[in-house]
Design a protein around this motif. Sequence first.
Motif, PDB file in Angstrom:
ATOM      1  N   PHE A 222      34.628  18.415 -17.126  1.00  0.00           N
ATOM      2  CA  PHE A 222      35.217  17.990 -18.703  1.00  0.00           C
ATOM      3  C   PHE A 222      35.074  16.475 -18.785  1.00  0.00           C
ATOM      4  O   PHE A 222      34.601  15.005 -19.559  1.00  0.00           O
ATOM      5  CB  PHE A 222      36.241  18.300 -19.299  1.00  0.00           C
ATOM      6  CG  PHE A 222      36.667  17.248 -20.085  1.00  0.00           C
ATOM      7  CD1 PHE A 222      35.905  17.921 -21.817  1.00  0.00           C
ATOM      8  CD2 PHE A 222      37.777  16.897 -20.481  1.00  0.00           C
ATOM      9  CE1 PHE A 222      36.545  17.193 -23.280  1.00  0.00           C
ATOM     10  CE2 PHE A 222      38.597  16.056 -21.602  1.00  0.00           C
ATOM     11  CZ  PHE A 222      37.564  16.407 -22.675  1.00  0.00           C
ATOM     12  N   ILE A 225      32.158  13.659 -17.281  1.00  0.00           N
ATOM     13  CA  ILE A 225      30.729  13.588 -17.702  1.00  0.00           C
ATOM     14  C   ILE A 225      31.136  12.256 -18.578  1.00  0.00           C
ATOM     15  O   ILE A 225      31.140  11.252 -19.627  1.00  0.00           O
ATOM     16  CB  ILE A 225      30.854  14.603 -18.881  1.00  0.00           C
ATOM     17  CG1 ILE A 225      29.607  15.784 -18.264  1.00  0.00           C
ATOM     18  CG2 ILE A 225      29.640  14.760 -19.878  1.00  0.00           C
ATOM     19  CD1 ILE A 225      29.168  17.323 -19.169  1.00  0.00           C
ATOM     20  N   PHE A 226      32.807  12.381 -19.925  1.00  0.00           N
ATOM     21  CA  PHE A 226      32.976  11.054 -20.057  1.00  0.00           C
ATOM     22  C   PHE A 226      33.263  10.207 -18.598  1.00  0.00           C
ATOM     23  O   PHE A 226      32.966   9.210 -19.856  1.00  0.00           O
ATOM     24  CB  PHE A 226      34.932  11.284 -20.500  1.00  0.00           C
ATOM     25  CG  PHE A 226      34.544  12.259 -21.887  1.00  0.00           C
ATOM     26  CD1 PHE A 226      33.939  12.004 -22.861  1.00  0.00           C
ATOM     27  CD2 PHE A 226      34.904  13.637 -21.809  1.00  0.00           C
ATOM     28  CE1 PHE A 226      33.952  12.229 -24.428  1.00  0.00           C
ATOM     29  CE2 PHE A 226      34.893  14.035 -22.731  1.00  0.00           C
ATOM     30  CZ  PHE A 226      34.239  13.605 -24.017  1.00  0.00           C
ATOM     31  N   LEU A 229      29.899   8.678 -18.424  1.00  0.00           N
ATOM     32  CA  LEU A 229      29.168   7.944 -20.553  1.00  0.00           C
ATOM     33  C   LEU A 229      30.072   6.918 -19.972  1.00  0.00           C
ATOM     34  O   LEU A 229      29.402   6.354 -21.582  1.00  0.00           O
ATOM     35  CB  LEU A 229      29.976   9.070 -21.415  1.00  0.00           C
ATOM     36  CG  LEU A 229      29.082  10.470 -21.052  1.00  0.00           C
ATOM     37  CD1 LEU A 229      28.955  11.084 -22.869  1.00  0.00           C
ATOM     38  CD2 LEU A 229      27.764   9.799 -21.279  1.00  0.00           C
ATOM     39  N   TYR A 231      33.245   5.934 -20.119  1.00  0.00           N
ATOM     40  CA  TYR A 231      34.793   5.961 -20.733  1.00  0.00           C
ATOM     41  C   TYR A 231      35.433   5.733 -19.416  1.00  0.00           C
ATOM     42  O   TYR A 231      35.365   6.103 -18.239  1.00  0.00           O
ATOM     43  CB  TYR A 231      35.146   7.615 -20.979  1.00  0.00           C
ATOM     44  CG  TYR A 231      34.713   8.026 -22.590  1.00  0.00           C
ATOM     45  CD1 TYR A 231      35.440   7.763 -23.748  1.00  0.00           C
ATOM     46  CD2 TYR A 231      33.529   7.717 -22.494  1.00  0.00           C
ATOM     47  CE1 TYR A 231      34.343   8.003 -24.326  1.00  0.00           C
ATOM     48  CE2 TYR A 231      32.582   8.602 -23.763  1.00  0.00           C
ATOM     49  CZ  TYR A 231      33.261   8.393 -25.154  1.00  0.00           C
ATOM     50  OH  TYR A 231      32.074   8.338 -26.039  1.00  0.00           O
ATOM     51  N   ASP A 243      33.352  11.189 -29.694  1.00  0.00           N
ATOM     52  CA  ASP A 243      32.817  11.499 -28.444  1.00  0.00           C
ATOM     53  C   ASP A 243      32.539  12.726 -28.095  1.00  0.00           C
ATOM     54  O   ASP A 243      32.139  12.459 -26.832  1.00  0.00           O
ATOM     55  CB  ASP A 243      34.685  10.600 -27.696  1.00  0.00           C
ATOM     56  CG  ASP A 243      34.772   9.434 -28.648  1.00  0.00           C
ATOM     57  OD1 ASP A 243      34.010   8.617 -28.254  1.00  0.00           O
ATOM     58  OD2 ASP A 243      35.997   9.524 -28.748  1.00  0.00           O
ATOM     59  N   ILE A 244      33.285  13.401 -28.806  1.00  0.00           N
ATOM     60  CA  ILE A 244      32.984  15.252 -27.848  1.00  0.00           C
ATOM     61  C   ILE A 244      31.637  15.590 -28.634  1.00  0.00           C
ATOM     62  O   ILE A 244      31.045  15.979 -28.286  1.00  0.00           O
ATOM     63  CB  ILE A 244      34.007  16.139 -29.132  1.00  0.00           C
ATOM     64  CG1 ILE A 244      35.416  15.732 -28.830  1.00  0.00           C
ATOM     65  CG2 ILE A 244      33.370  16.906 -28.876  1.00  0.00           C
ATOM     66  CD1 ILE A 244      35.728  16.009 -27.392  1.00  0.00           C
ATOM     67  N   LYS A 246      28.777  13.250 -28.069  1.00  0.00           N
ATOM     68  CA  LYS A 246      28.356  12.942 -26.971  1.00  0.00           C
ATOM     69  C   LYS A 246      28.453  13.796 -26.071  1.00  0.00           C
ATOM     70  O   LYS A 246      28.113  14.320 -24.827  1.00  0.00           O
ATOM     71  CB  LYS A 246      28.633  11.641 -26.058  1.00  0.00           C
ATOM     72  CG  LYS A 246      28.038  10.720 -27.502  1.00  0.00           C
ATOM     73  CD  LYS A 246      28.384   9.279 -27.173  1.00  0.00           C
ATOM     74  CE  LYS A 246      30.165   8.564 -27.085  1.00  0.00           C
ATOM     75  NZ  LYS A 246      29.891   7.326 -26.474  1.00  0.00           N
ATOM     76  N   TYR A 247      29.785  14.540 -25.985  1.00  0.00           N
ATOM     77  CA  TYR A 247      29.955  15.474 -24.212  1.00  0.00           C
ATOM     78  C   TYR A 247      29.348  17.244 -24.769  1.00  0.00           C
ATOM     79  O   TYR A 247      28.652  17.084 -23.784  1.00  0.00           O
ATOM     80  CB  TYR A 247      31.569  15.465 -24.160  1.00  0.00           C
ATOM     81  CG  TYR A 247      31.713  17.554 -23.736  1.00  0.00           C
ATOM     82  CD1 TYR A 247      31.840  16.752 -22.191  1.00  0.00           C
ATOM     83  CD2 TYR A 247      31.956  17.649 -24.022  1.00  0.00           C
ATOM     84  CE1 TYR A 247      32.394  17.927 -21.362  1.00  0.00           C
ATOM     85  CE2 TYR A 247      32.402  19.429 -23.466  1.00  0.00           C
ATOM     86  CZ  TYR A 247      32.813  19.580 -22.046  1.00  0.00           C
ATOM     87  OH  TYR A 247      33.115  20.010 -21.307  1.00  0.00           O
ATOM     88  N   THR A 250      25.682  16.198 -23.366  1.00  0.00           N
ATOM     89  CA  THR A 250      25.465  16.592 -22.597  1.00  0.00           C
ATOM     90  C   THR A 250      25.478  17.662 -21.887  1.00  0.00           C
ATOM     91  O   THR A 250      24.360  18.062 -20.818  1.00  0.00           O
ATOM     92  CB  THR A 250      26.477  15.158 -21.333  1.00  0.00           C
ATOM     93  OG1 THR A 250      26.345  13.736 -23.031  1.00  0.00           O
ATOM     94  CG2 THR A 250      26.283  15.203 -20.147  1.00  0.00           C
ATOM     95  N   VAL A 251      26.806  18.102 -22.259  1.00  0.00           N
ATOM     96  CA  VAL A 251      26.982  19.581 -22.102  1.00  0.00           C
ATOM     97  C   VAL A 251      25.916  20.693 -22.336  1.00  0.00           C
ATOM     98  O   VAL A 251      24.679  21.136 -21.616  1.00  0.00           O
ATOM     99  CB  VAL A 251      27.720  20.619 -22.452  1.00  0.00           C
ATOM    100  CG1 VAL A 251      28.345  21.867 -22.048  1.00  0.00           C
ATOM    101  CG2 VAL A 251      29.523  20.013 -22.106  1.00  0.00           C
TER     102      VAL A 251
END
Length: 650
Positions: A222, A225-226, A229, A231, A243-244, A246-247, A250-251
């Motif tokens: 978690f 990944i941010f 990206l 962050y 934001d979530i 985008k997460y 990616t997942v």
Amino acid sequence: MKNLQEINNSKKSKYDEIIEYLKQDNGYWLENDKWDFYSNFEYDLDFAKGKKYLDFNTISNEKLILELKYSLLFGVKNKYFQPIYIISAFQAFLRKIEKYNTENNIESIINIDVNRFKLFLMNIENLTESTTNCYTKYIISFKHILIDFYDEREEVEKDIWYYKKIQGVKIPASDNRGTLNSIDFRVIPEFYRDIVKRYLISFITKRSVSHCQNVYKTIKVFFNIFYKLGYKDGFLKELTRYDIEKYLYTVSNEYKDKNVTYVNKFISYPRTFLEYIQMAQYKEAPKKEASLLIFEDDIPKRERDSDRLKRVKFIPEPILKQLDNNIMDLDRPQFIPIYILLRETGWRGTDILNLRYHNCLEQIWNNKDKDYNYYLCGEITKTGIAELKIPIRDKVAEMIQKTINKTKELSTEENNPNKFLFNIYEGKLKGRPLLKGSLLATVKRLIEEKDIRDINGELYHFKSHSLRHTRAKEYVEQGMGISVIQQILGHRSLQMTVHYATVSENVLYEKWRDTEDLELFKVDIVTNKLIEVDTSTDTGENLIRYEYVKKNLDAVRVPFGVCFKASKLPCKQQMNHCLTCASFCTTTENIPEYEEEIQKVKSQIEISDKFGRELWAEKNKGYLELLQKTLDKVIEHKLVHKNAKSREDS
């Protein structure tokens, strides 16, 4: 050994601990500076090109010898690295350490600067990059072990947690590969490292080690990944739905080849983490409510029960008979009682291997029989049951007692400190239970020897968990209640037990034949037409009743009553108790069940309190309260059914 009195007094107490550790195995590791590595640890001697010995006389500094010995022995015995990893290049590494020490006069392995050591190897020793990396890995591994050793803080304050050092954490005894050794928080961004530690502390002694590993892994992903990206530190507090999204994107790309159950964890676990730090009012917690960041619909639905049921594997009856009849011919007799207990109980292999000889067999008074009955006693680690007791036959109890007696004779505090019933007494796994993999290999050899083949003519592929599925099916076919089977198998939920609640083709045929014997469908064998049945007669009435029951096969007997759920409707109580379901019906005839269950739950609460399982005690107290309230209603109203009338009347 050289004069130990020369050791620096400032670290004398820690060096004393090192010396004490090296005294194990009758002082072999302390008294000898030349170790016969092959005789003490198993590895492929041919692959290691005949290397057997490690000679510490290469090192002139006594302090370094002790640290290197300790790091090496501790690392191999705790499976942080394999013997072959050490023996392949360690002797040459010792010579490089001696040269480096001559030039830099180091006091401890932990004082070695890794980058400086690497430059020394490449520039001064002119080593290749691959050889340099090999020696550098030794330094990194040993530094980790020694830094942890010298660090006297509480384990949970460190950046690397070793489970064995955290009081209350229980590691599965059968984890012989050492995959559940530690958690390394250094891979978590430093800004959020402490809150992740604090979160893990909240349940590390309440949940299984494997669950903690899964939570740690998903939270690590978690954050990583941010940060990948773009962050920065502190992003969590200002987290938005965008934001979530985008997460989540990616997942979904990262794990597109994985099944939904696997992907589920990378969304559900971070959501639970965010919810917790908000409720606990962590200063780093998101301002926006977690449920508005990660929606329920974002979490992939786990496998359907029907899909999971397809994976339940039962051993075909002809093969099962051949295994049972030939099991005494196993070429390693120590595995015979393990197979018999797997076959007898339906327990998981890890739970059988975790049995302890001093408390695994107990006799309990039976008021009905007016005699003592034998019970197998053990811990079910996966579902957190601290002490499960199930009845066993006298012959099986006799076998266990013989195994206990033999184990007691062979066991010492040094070779079996944990009192395992099925213990390894020598070699690199000394003091641990027998390997499940070795059991499978032994049974495989038996299958080959006896030529046991499946329906396709292939040698049968045996899996120990298939014995669990098969035993559960046998319990069902013998008429045992689902709730009783749940308790024997140590399942957390009734629905998990229902996965196994099927019957063999032979039993299915017998049940079908019983219905045929009712002769409810009359066929004229000349005209091939159905003979008309007068529904006003008893026969006709029975036919109507049969048609109703046939269409409502999901309306079945459940613990404490009957479920009148329509057959096409999904069960909403799969992870809960039927007591709170609107389709549930219970009457005064179920009162004995309530009274018996209440006593069992009270006993489980006492056991949970005794073993410090607060979470299980809390859940059982809630269950106890629900049982008592329902029982009171039944006593008062005689019949309790939220739908007010049965499906048949509606």
